[in-house]
Write an enzyme that holds these catalytic residues in place. Structure first.
Site, PDB file in Angstrom:
ATOM      1  N   ASN A  95     -21.811  14.405  57.661  1.00  0.00           N
ATOM      2  CA  ASN A  95     -22.942  13.502  57.507  1.00  0.00           C
ATOM      3  C   ASN A  95     -23.257  12.957  58.894  1.00  0.00           C
ATOM      4  OD1 ASN A  95     -23.243  13.604  54.569  1.00  0.00           O
ATOM      5  ND2 ASN A  95     -21.222  12.692  54.569  1.00  0.00           N
ATOM      6  N   LYS A 148      12.893  16.866  47.694  1.00  0.00           N
ATOM      7  CA  LYS A 148      13.519  17.786  46.734  1.00  0.00           C
ATOM      8  C   LYS A 148      12.907  19.176  46.780  1.00  0.00           C
ATOM      9  CE  LYS A 148      14.804  14.158  43.517  1.00  0.00           C
ATOM     10  NZ  LYS A 148      14.619  13.577  42.185  1.00  0.00           N
ATOM     11  N   GLU A 164      -1.137  21.545  52.098  1.00  0.00           N
ATOM     12  CA  GLU A 164       0.155  22.120  51.741  1.00  0.00           C
ATOM     13  C   GLU A 164       0.270  23.471  52.424  1.00  0.00           C
ATOM     14  OE1 GLU A 164       2.726  23.333  47.734  1.00  0.00           O
ATOM     15  OE2 GLU A 164       0.607  22.789  47.546  1.00  0.00           O
TER      16      GLU A 164
END
Length: 176
Positions: A95, A148, A164
């Site tokens: 923009n 984890k 990711e």
């Protein structure tokens, strides 16, 4: 053995009318296109397929993807059609004037209220990618050995969107 769709509530067989439908692109807003374009082309190796300006609405669209230069048409119309026919395209929307607003920042989707989460890139070697990101000063949200979920990286782009990064061969045992 033929693929059988996982049995999950809400999943329905794809109607024949949707044959040929392709997820083409995901759009992220870019406050400063020069910074974001440098990031995605240099750090992630994407190519700019097409730039479309809309002066009457004061915004520009930048479409990026992984592509060989020799397969990208040179004619503007053909290149636009090529861009909208591909898979895995990233659209950066700028923009006009946003780069001059020190107060402007885009919601990354992960802060409250949560919404959009991230985009994802597959890489051949997650350890090499992690070193590459370090060498290029990329901001990490999560390194491959943190938490984890091992062998998964999260980095941030210049506007704070999460990315990711996975190595497919190391993803075989994810989930239950």
């Amino acid at each position: 053995m033929a693929y059988s769709e996982e049995k999950v509530s809400g999943v329905e067989p794809a109607p024949t009318e949707t044959q040929g439908f392709v997820l083409n692109h995901t759009m992220l807003r870019a406050k400063d296109p020069a910074v974001s374009l440098a990031f995605y082309t240099r750090v992630f190796g994407m190519r700019l397929l097409r730039k479309l300006d809309f002066p009457e609405m004061q915004f520009t669209l930048y479409f990026l993807a992984h592509a060989d230069a020799d397969e990208i048409p040179t004619d503007d119309g053909e290149r636009t059609a090529y861009t909208f026919g591909r898979r895995g395209v990233l659209e950066l929307t700028h923009n006009w004037g946003s780069e001059n607003d020190p107060e402007l920042s885009y919601h990354d989707g992960n802060a409250e209220p949560q919404g959009f989460g991230h985009i994802c890139f597959s890489v051949p070697d997650v350890a090499a990618a992690e070193r590459w990101f370090d060498d290029n000063g990329v901001e990490f949200k999560k390194r491959s050995n943190d938490g984890k979920m091992k062998n998964v990286i999260f980095v941030k782009d210049p506007d704070g969107y999460w990315i990711e990064v996975v190595q497919p061969s190391l993803s075989k045992d994810l989930g239950a």
